[in-house]
Design a protein around this motif. Sequence first.
Motif: not given
Length: 298
Positions: A266-269, A273-275, A281-286
Amino acid sequence: MDNAELRQYILNFSLDDGPHSNQGYNRVLLQLFGYAGHGKSSFINSCKYIIDDGEKFKEHAEPENIQSKGGKTMIREAYVLTKSITIVDNRGFSATDSFQRAEIYAQLGNFIPIGEKVTWTDNYIAMMNRLEDAELNPNYFDFIVPILIYSADYDLKGTQREELKTFLENCERMTGIFPIIVISKKESGVVKNIKKMFNLMGSKVIIPIENFTMEDHDKTQGKTEKILTIIHKALEEVRSRLREKRNSVDDRVQQKKFLLEYIYNADQEKKEKQWRIEEINRRDEEMRKEKSGSCRIL
């Protein structure tokens, strides 16, 4: 068996009667699970009413209301049926993420003590700390039988069906017993379709009922028989398992292994998901910066 014989069988049931005695267990724990507001508390009241055999109906557990956007049970409460059998009202669930499901399995394995408030969390460290606290006084003595309460007037969606199927399978992995399915409010829905749904999930014991309530508690033969049959089926499952040589401590260890693995996954999931969110968000910013740069050049 008629109703009188069923009731007597339940009252006389003892874990010491098996070919290998109790094998370290001293009570049967009927663990109730289900979506919030589906009637777990009402089922407990019905069981107490029939087993105690009193003339006056009493609400030992406060009934839930599916229209109230959730059940009322927040604390794991235990109710004694006989000297050998206790029934537990666990916190109901709704739409579940991986961490909430881990909390449900923690209830199932008694890693959240009876009498303790159940709080959903998505915190790995908090869950591990709770598990460590539970192991300060480990409970090896309860033979767990999972029972799912499902309201006939509830429409389960496609993704929820897959989640519920996995939950039922994991209940069997933890306890060795596939959950008994109790369909409450049988007069309010199409029971035939619901039974088919649970059959496809692997369920073998599916019993539709109408619970006794403060407004309707006449002890009809049919309603009484259904309640007694559910408890009888649970005890027959216990007898079947105790014909095999087993060890209560080993069973507890296996339950803990399952829960630890589930919490880790569950922690890995959650991290994955957060990654993915951060990556989007990073790609959208680029892309935003590239578009902004192109506009300046023009």
